[in-house]
Design an enzyme around this catalytic site. Structure first.
Site, mmCIF file in Angstrom:
data_model
loop_
_atom_site.group_PDB
_atom_site.id
_atom_site.type_symbol
_atom_site.label_atom_id
_atom_site.label_comp_id
_atom_site.label_asym_id
_atom_site.label_seq_id
_atom_site.Cartn_x
_atom_site.Cartn_y
_atom_site.Cartn_z
ATOM 1 N N ARG A 47 -33.741 35.529 36.023
ATOM 2 C CA ARG A 47 -33.450 33.947 35.501
ATOM 3 C C ARG A 47 -34.345 32.631 35.419
ATOM 4 N NH1 ARG A 47 -32.910 37.964 33.700
ATOM 5 N NH2 ARG A 47 -31.282 39.344 33.783
ATOM 6 N N SER A 60 -21.546 34.839 32.512
ATOM 7 C CA SER A 60 -21.302 34.243 33.859
ATOM 8 C C SER A 60 -21.487 33.193 34.390
ATOM 9 C CB SER A 60 -22.369 35.321 34.185
ATOM 10 O OG SER A 60 -22.527 36.786 34.408
ATOM 11 N N GLU A 81 -23.135 29.158 37.931
ATOM 12 C CA GLU A 81 -25.202 30.390 37.586
ATOM 13 C C GLU A 81 -24.968 28.925 36.367
ATOM 14 O OE1 GLU A 81 -25.661 34.207 36.581
ATOM 15 O OE2 GLU A 81 -26.410 34.236 34.480
HETATM 16 C C1 LIG Z 1 -20.915 35.993 26.387
HETATM 17 C C2 LIG Z 1 -22.086 35.815 27.091
HETATM 18 C C3 LIG Z 1 -23.174 36.477 27.757
HETATM 19 C C4 LIG Z 1 -24.533 36.560 28.022
HETATM 20 N N1 LIG Z 1 -25.088 37.436 28.771
HETATM 21 C C5 LIG Z 1 -26.572 37.211 28.953
HETATM 22 C C6 LIG Z 1 -27.040 38.854 29.506
HETATM 23 O O1 LIG Z 1 -26.939 39.445 29.673
HETATM 24 N N2 LIG Z 1 -28.353 37.927 30.240
HETATM 25 C C7 LIG Z 1 -28.665 36.450 30.114
HETATM 26 O O2 LIG Z 1 -29.908 36.338 30.755
HETATM 27 N N3 LIG Z 1 -28.389 35.505 29.811
HETATM 28 C C8 LIG Z 1 -27.117 35.724 29.266
HETATM 29 N N4 LIG Z 1 -26.457 34.960 29.141
HETATM 30 C C9 LIG Z 1 -26.518 33.111 29.094
HETATM 31 C C10 LIG Z 1 -27.720 32.892 27.524
HETATM 32 O O3 LIG Z 1 -27.216 33.914 26.484
HETATM 33 C C11 LIG Z 1 -28.657 33.031 28.262
HETATM 34 O O4 LIG Z 1 -28.884 32.286 28.601
HETATM 35 C C12 LIG Z 1 -29.673 32.563 26.239
HETATM 36 O O5 LIG Z 1 -31.251 33.485 26.380
HETATM 37 C C13 LIG Z 1 -29.605 31.064 26.189
HETATM 38 O O6 LIG Z 1 -30.067 30.742 24.977
HETATM 39 P P1 LIG Z 1 -29.687 29.334 24.513
HETATM 40 O O7 LIG Z 1 -30.467 29.493 23.191
HETATM 41 O O8 LIG Z 1 -27.938 30.200 24.301
HETATM 42 O O9 LIG Z 1 -30.352 28.199 25.222
HETATM 43 P P2 LIG Z 1 -29.328 26.771 25.578
HETATM 44 O O10 LIG Z 1 -27.933 27.338 26.204
HETATM 45 O O11 LIG Z 1 -29.285 25.902 23.552
HETATM 46 O O12 LIG Z 1 -30.516 26.072 26.074
HETATM 47 C C14 LIG Z 1 -30.780 26.609 27.249
HETATM 48 C C15 LIG Z 1 -31.549 25.799 28.308
HETATM 49 O O13 LIG Z 1 -32.914 25.961 27.119
HETATM 50 C C16 LIG Z 1 -33.791 24.569 27.005
HETATM 51 N N5 LIG Z 1 -33.999 24.936 25.603
HETATM 52 C C17 LIG Z 1 -33.791 25.486 24.692
HETATM 53 N N6 LIG Z 1 -34.623 26.182 23.592
HETATM 54 C C18 LIG Z 1 -35.746 25.819 24.346
HETATM 55 C C19 LIG Z 1 -36.462 25.078 23.513
HETATM 56 N N7 LIG Z 1 -37.256 26.060 22.150
HETATM 57 N N8 LIG Z 1 -38.011 24.688 23.853
HETATM 58 C C20 LIG Z 1 -37.534 23.988 25.446
HETATM 59 N N9 LIG Z 1 -36.296 24.455 26.174
HETATM 60 C C21 LIG Z 1 -35.355 24.254 25.539
HETATM 61 C C22 LIG Z 1 -32.382 23.766 26.699
HETATM 62 O O14 LIG Z 1 -32.862 22.451 26.591
HETATM 63 C C23 LIG Z 1 -31.459 24.073 28.417
HETATM 64 O O15 LIG Z 1 -31.737 23.148 28.837
HETATM 65 C C24 LIG Z 1 -25.002 35.029 28.003
HETATM 66 C C25 LIG Z 1 -24.500 34.371 27.953
HETATM 67 C C26 LIG Z 1 -23.000 34.235 27.149
HETATM 68 C C27 LIG Z 1 -22.350 33.413 26.464
#
Ligand SMILES: Cc1cc2nc3c(=O)[nH]c(=O)nc-3n(C[C@H](O)[C@H](O)[C@H](O)COP(=O)(O)OP(=O)(O)OC[C@H]3O[C@@H](n4cnc5c(N)ncnc54)[C@H](O)[C@@H]3O)c2cc1C
Length: 322
Positions: A186, A242, A315
């Site tokens: 991660r 999480s 996390e």
């Molecule tokens: C119900 C639930 C279940 C989940 N299960 C999992 C799982 O099983 N496994 C897992 O790994 N994660 C899980 N997650 C966490 C999350 O879904 C992942 O980490 C996901 O990849 C985050 O993507 P996002 O677009 O929402 O990022 P955001 O929350 O919008 O951003 C996260 C970070 O990435 C940066 N960022 C986003 N896009 C870009 C870009 N294009 N360029 C540069 N920086 C960027 C943002 O600035 C921030 O720093 C879960 C979350 C929820 C709510």
């Protein structure tokens, strides 16, 4: 031209970008937890050209920016984010063969960084490919997944990523290979340390994945199994996924349940009865604050430490001003 007068400066985005700059936009609706204060400036981009143009403009204007994907891996503070929040909705996905591909060459799937990661996975399944089906159950965008090396069910981004196109802090577009991203659990070289604030950070524009041809029925069945598992084991209410990292050899959810904390509530936020490592906001936008979340997290940490002698580490990433 959109002109907005801030405390110290008047900002004007060039008309040709076709981007609307807004002031003081509440971020709660853009996060999966549905809490968090305003962005000073907010703009949505729908094409990679707009993203590049807006980031270069912000860099030239010395206006710190923050890329918001699905808002699923963050807790935005009640004070919000200073600077410009760029809401990424660049969502093209297509199957690509390398030029002059030899017979038997593995297919490549291209996706822009604002595409939903689950949608990218679904597209790969429709194309009869295997390698991304673990992602059908992951919220958020491809950009967030590439930054955080998202993963589930034994798969993760680094297993199939080929290249990522990245706009660097000086406005240059660079192709990163997997070795450039220092992937770990991660984690990657792109992931920022907390608390996350607006700055002049690299932006993931798009990525290509090297996949394999699979048996369509088997791939679909695997994906459906992952989705069914999620529905059984994770709450449907707004959450951040999480909350705490699993301590070595154990599960944070098991410890929180053992400490008797299931169902405990602070303000509008509650420890899920289905999965104790999930904090839920059943009321949605306006019914809970980031402060409630932090107070509940502290209560959990103190109780688990006192009753079970384990220190739980968050996390979720804290974003904005705390
Ligand atoms: C119900 C639930 C279940 C989940 N299960 C999992 C799982 O099983 N496994 C897992 O790994 N994660 C899980 N997650 C966490 C999350 O879904 C992942 O980490 C996901 O990849 C985050 O993507 P996002 O677009 O929402 O990022 P955001 O929350 O919008 O951003 C996260 C970070 O990435 C940066 N960022 C986003 N896009 C870009 C870009 N294009 N360029 C540069 N920086 C960027 C943002 O600035 C921030 O720093 C879960 C979350 C929820 C709510």
């Amino acid at each position: 031209m959109t002109r907005l007068t801030g405390i110290t400066q008047t900002l004007a985005v060039p008309d040709e970008l076709g981007v609307r700059l807004r002031r003081d936009v509440a971020l709660a609706p853009y996060t999966t937890m549905k809490v968090g204060g305003p962005a000073d400036y907010f703009a949505t981009v729908t094409s990679v050209d707009q993203m590049i143009g807006l980031v270069r403009w912000a860099q030239a204007a010395a206006l710190p920016y923050f890329i918001l994907g699905g808002g699923s891996n963050m807790l935005v503070s009640d004070a919000g984010i200073r600077g410009l929040v760029i809401h990424n909705r660049c969502r093209q996905v297509r199957l690509e063969q390398p030029p002059h591909a030899a017979e038997g060459t593995q297919p490549c799937l291209f996706a822009e960084s604002g595409a939903a990661m689950a949608g990218v996975a679904r597209q790969s399944i429709r194309d009869g490919l295997t390698g991304l089906e673990w992602a059908v159950s992951i919220p958020g965008t491809l950009g967030g997944a590439v930054v955080g090396n998202a993963g589930a069910h034994g798969g993760e981004i680094k297993d199939s990523l080929e290249t990522a196109l990245i706009l660097d802090g000086s406005g240059q577009v660079v192709a990163f290979q997997i070795a450039d991203l220092a992937y770990a659990y991660r984690d990657s070289s792109l992931k920022q340390r907390q608390p996350l604030r607006a700055g002049f950070l690299p932006v993931v524009l798009s990525a290509t994945f090297r996949l394999a041809h699979g048996d369509p029925a088997e791939v679909r069945a695997r994906a459906e199994g992952y989705l069914a598992h999620r529905r059984r084991t994770q709450p449907a209410e707004p959450s951040m996924g999480s909350t705490f990292v699993n301590p070595s050899g154990d599960y944070a959810g098991r410890l929180i349940e053992l400490a008797g904390l299931k169902g405990v509530r602070v303000g509008g936020v509650e420890v899920s009865r289905l999965h104790a490592n999930f904090l839920i906001n059943p009321g949605g936008v306006g019914k809970a604050t980031a402060g409630d979340v932090i107070r509940l997290m502290e209560q959990i940490q103190t109780t688990v430490q006192a009753r079970l002698g384990v220190a739980l580490e968050p996390e979720v990433q804290l974003v904005g001003e705390w």
